[in-house]
Motif scaffolding. Structure first.
Motif, mmCIF file in Angstrom:
data_model
loop_
_atom_site.group_PDB
_atom_site.id
_atom_site.type_symbol
_atom_site.label_atom_id
_atom_site.label_comp_id
_atom_site.label_asym_id
_atom_site.label_seq_id
_atom_site.Cartn_x
_atom_site.Cartn_y
_atom_site.Cartn_z
ATOM 1 N N MET A 52 -19.223 8.811 -15.270
ATOM 2 C CA MET A 52 -20.093 7.719 -14.882
ATOM 3 C C MET A 52 -19.238 6.518 -14.476
ATOM 4 S SD MET A 52 -23.118 8.193 -17.742
ATOM 5 C CE MET A 52 -23.914 6.680 -17.410
ATOM 6 N N SER A 53 -19.713 5.835 -13.455
ATOM 7 C CA SER A 53 -18.992 4.652 -13.003
ATOM 8 C C SER A 53 -19.972 3.646 -12.424
ATOM 9 C CB SER A 53 -17.927 5.016 -11.961
ATOM 10 O OG SER A 53 -18.540 5.500 -10.786
ATOM 11 N N ILE A 54 -19.505 2.435 -12.326
ATOM 12 C CA ILE A 54 -20.317 1.336 -11.823
ATOM 13 C C ILE A 54 -20.547 1.526 -10.321
ATOM 14 C CG2 ILE A 54 -20.408 -1.182 -11.554
ATOM 15 C CD1 ILE A 54 -20.396 -0.084 -14.489
ATOM 16 N N GLY A 55 -21.753 1.244 -9.885
ATOM 17 C CA GLY A 55 -22.041 1.204 -8.455
ATOM 18 C C GLY A 55 -21.796 -0.211 -7.952
ATOM 19 N N ILE A 56 -21.372 -0.338 -6.714
ATOM 20 C CA ILE A 56 -21.089 -1.646 -6.119
ATOM 21 C C ILE A 56 -22.019 -1.837 -4.924
ATOM 22 C CG2 ILE A 56 -19.354 -3.141 -5.054
ATOM 23 C CD1 ILE A 56 -18.670 -2.322 -7.948
ATOM 24 N N LEU A 57 -22.730 -2.967 -4.916
ATOM 25 C CA LEU A 57 -23.612 -3.299 -3.810
ATOM 26 C C LEU A 57 -23.172 -4.638 -3.228
ATOM 27 C CD1 LEU A 57 -26.106 -2.741 -2.072
ATOM 28 C CD2 LEU A 57 -27.517 -3.773 -3.893
ATOM 29 N N LEU A 58 -22.792 -4.627 -1.963
ATOM 30 C CA LEU A 58 -22.423 -5.847 -1.263
ATOM 31 C C LEU A 58 -23.650 -6.329 -0.502
ATOM 32 C CD1 LEU A 58 -18.983 -4.745 0.275
ATOM 33 C CD2 LEU A 58 -19.441 -5.677 -1.998
ATOM 34 N N ILE A 59 -24.173 -7.480 -0.893
ATOM 35 C CA ILE A 59 -25.321 -8.070 -0.204
ATOM 36 C C ILE A 59 -24.821 -9.349 0.450
ATOM 37 C CG2 ILE A 59 -27.649 -8.988 -0.410
ATOM 38 C CD1 ILE A 59 -28.061 -7.334 -2.902
ATOM 39 N N THR A 60 -24.756 -9.327 1.779
ATOM 40 C CA THR A 60 -24.132 -10.433 2.503
ATOM 41 C C THR A 60 -24.886 -10.759 3.789
ATOM 42 O OG1 THR A 60 -22.693 -9.002 3.834
ATOM 43 C CG2 THR A 60 -21.837 -9.689 1.681
ATOM 44 N N HIS A 61 -24.484 -11.852 4.378
ATOM 45 C CA HIS A 61 -24.939 -12.153 5.731
ATOM 46 C C HIS A 61 -24.360 -11.074 6.652
ATOM 47 C CE1 HIS A 61 -25.500 -16.084 3.749
ATOM 48 N NE2 HIS A 61 -26.541 -16.160 4.576
ATOM 49 N N ARG B 27 -30.810 1.027 -6.946
ATOM 50 C CA ARG B 27 -31.220 2.173 -7.769
ATOM 51 C C ARG B 27 -30.439 3.435 -7.393
ATOM 52 N NH1 ARG B 27 -36.836 -0.196 -7.518
ATOM 53 N NH2 ARG B 27 -37.066 -1.140 -9.569
ATOM 54 N N ALA B 28 -30.147 3.598 -6.104
ATOM 55 C CA ALA B 28 -29.378 4.764 -5.656
ATOM 56 C C ALA B 28 -27.941 4.723 -6.174
ATOM 57 C CB ALA B 28 -29.386 4.844 -4.132
ATOM 58 N N LEU B 29 -27.418 3.536 -6.392
ATOM 59 C CA LEU B 29 -26.045 3.385 -6.867
ATOM 60 C C LEU B 29 -25.906 3.494 -8.384
ATOM 61 C CD1 LEU B 29 -24.959 0.396 -4.606
ATOM 62 C CD2 LEU B 29 -23.988 2.713 -4.556
ATOM 63 N N ASP B 30 -26.995 3.243 -9.102
ATOM 64 C CA ASP B 30 -26.924 3.173 -10.560
ATOM 65 C C ASP B 30 -27.057 4.555 -11.194
ATOM 66 O OD1 ASP B 30 -26.850 2.368 -13.172
ATOM 67 O OD2 ASP B 30 -28.752 1.278 -13.122
ATOM 68 N N ASP B 31 -25.980 5.016 -11.815
ATOM 69 C CA ASP B 31 -26.011 6.302 -12.522
ATOM 70 C C ASP B 31 -26.235 6.097 -14.024
ATOM 71 O OD1 ASP B 31 -23.604 5.405 -13.559
ATOM 72 O OD2 ASP B 31 -22.399 7.056 -12.773
ATOM 73 N N GLY B 32 -26.629 4.892 -14.395
ATOM 74 C CA GLY B 32 -26.818 4.552 -15.800
ATOM 75 C C GLY B 32 -25.756 3.595 -16.316
ATOM 76 N N SER B 33 -24.709 3.390 -15.522
ATOM 77 C CA SER B 33 -23.619 2.487 -15.901
ATOM 78 C C SER B 33 -23.849 1.064 -15.427
ATOM 79 C CB SER B 33 -22.291 2.982 -15.319
ATOM 80 O OG SER B 33 -22.019 4.287 -15.750
ATOM 81 N N GLY B 34 -24.792 0.884 -14.515
ATOM 82 C CA GLY B 34 -25.069 -0.438 -13.970
ATOM 83 C C GLY B 34 -24.507 -0.614 -12.577
ATOM 84 N N VAL B 35 -24.827 -1.758 -12.003
ATOM 85 C CA VAL B 35 -24.418 -2.076 -10.636
ATOM 86 C C VAL B 35 -23.813 -3.472 -10.620
ATOM 87 C CG1 VAL B 35 -25.228 -2.432 -8.262
ATOM 88 C CG2 VAL B 35 -26.246 -0.627 -9.662
ATOM 89 N N LEU B 36 -22.693 -3.604 -9.955
ATOM 90 C CA LEU B 36 -22.087 -4.906 -9.713
ATOM 91 C C LEU B 36 -22.456 -5.300 -8.292
ATOM 92 C CD1 LEU B 36 -20.299 -7.293 -10.460
ATOM 93 C CD2 LEU B 36 -18.314 -5.931 -9.748
ATOM 94 N N ILE B 37 -23.155 -6.429 -8.168
ATOM 95 C CA ILE B 37 -23.588 -6.907 -6.865
ATOM 96 C C ILE B 37 -22.698 -8.073 -6.462
ATOM 97 C CG2 ILE B 37 -25.502 -7.794 -5.495
ATOM 98 C CD1 ILE B 37 -27.385 -6.639 -7.682
ATOM 99 N N GLU C 191 -34.676 -6.370 -12.600
ATOM 100 C CA GLU C 191 -35.248 -5.029 -12.509
ATOM 101 C C GLU C 191 -34.270 -3.909 -12.843
ATOM 102 O OE1 GLU C 191 -37.207 -4.548 -8.766
ATOM 103 O OE2 GLU C 191 -37.829 -6.645 -8.751
ATOM 104 N N ILE C 192 -32.983 -4.154 -12.669
ATOM 105 C CA ILE C 192 -31.980 -3.128 -12.941
ATOM 106 C C ILE C 192 -30.848 -3.743 -13.753
ATOM 107 C CG2 ILE C 192 -32.465 -1.830 -10.812
ATOM 108 C CD1 ILE C 192 -29.800 -3.037 -9.736
ATOM 109 N N GLN C 193 -30.049 -2.887 -14.365
ATOM 110 C CA GLN C 193 -28.871 -3.353 -15.089
ATOM 111 C C GLN C 193 -27.816 -3.717 -14.047
ATOM 112 O OE1 GLN C 193 -27.073 -0.477 -17.712
ATOM 113 N NE2 GLN C 193 -25.340 -1.801 -18.134
ATOM 114 N N LEU D 107 -19.291 -2.423 -16.766
ATOM 115 C CA LEU D 107 -19.905 -3.469 -15.950
ATOM 116 C C LEU D 107 -19.433 -4.867 -16.338
ATOM 117 C CD1 LEU D 107 -21.862 -4.256 -13.708
ATOM 118 C CD2 LEU D 107 -23.720 -4.174 -15.399
ATOM 119 N N ALA D 108 -19.371 -5.162 -17.624
ATOM 120 C CA ALA D 108 -18.953 -6.501 -18.062
ATOM 121 C C ALA D 108 -17.504 -6.781 -17.653
ATOM 122 C CB ALA D 108 -19.125 -6.644 -19.570
ATOM 123 N N ALA D 109 -16.622 -5.829 -17.896
ATOM 124 C CA ALA D 109 -15.206 -6.023 -17.566
ATOM 125 C C ALA D 109 -15.003 -6.114 -16.059
ATOM 126 C CB ALA D 109 -14.367 -4.886 -18.151
#
Length: 134
Positions: free
Chosen positions: A1-10, A55-65, A84-86, A109-111
């Protein structure tokens, strides 16, 4: 399991930073997606797209946006997602931040959130011309 990363940008910012970071390091060790937020699109539709991506990125470990500018629409959408999500959000996305995230891909996720912020801050340096060059 690993953190998913979502880049939300202009538009274009996330894709370009991801392309450069991947070229510098050889590949991306994490599940990652970019979501462009155009200035004139429907906010509700964008929020639904962001939810689906997170949601597609989160395998239960959370997502860093990671977002480009705090207080702008991409950042506001990211902050809404945390209800809505971790997920954690770090704004001020830059290349050193993204490279640092890649280098610590096994962190929780915290680290990883802390490493992202630290990498972004340390990547900002002020240089000035010497008196001879001025």
């Amino acid at each position: 399991m690993s953190i998913g990363i979502l880049l939300i940008t202009h538009p274009g910012i996330g894709d370009m930073l991801l392309k450069n970071a991947s070229e510098l390091l050889g590949n991306c060790p994490l599940r990652i997606r970019c979501l462009d937020i155009p200035l004139d699109d429907d906010r509700e539709q964008l929020m639904q797209l962001a939810q689906k991506s997170a949601r597609a990125l989160d395998d239960g470990s959370g997502v860093l946006i990671l977002t480009d500018a705090f207080g702008a629409t991409p950042s506001n959408i990211a902050c809404e997602l945390t209800r809505e999500i971790q997920a954690n959000v770090v704004s001020g996305l830059n290349l050193p931040m993204l490279i640092r995230v890649f280098n610590y891909s096994s962190d929780d996720l915290a680290a990883l959130t802390h490493k992202a912020a630290e990498g972004g801050i340390r990547g900002i340096q002020v240089s000035r011309a010497t008196e001879e060059e001025s």
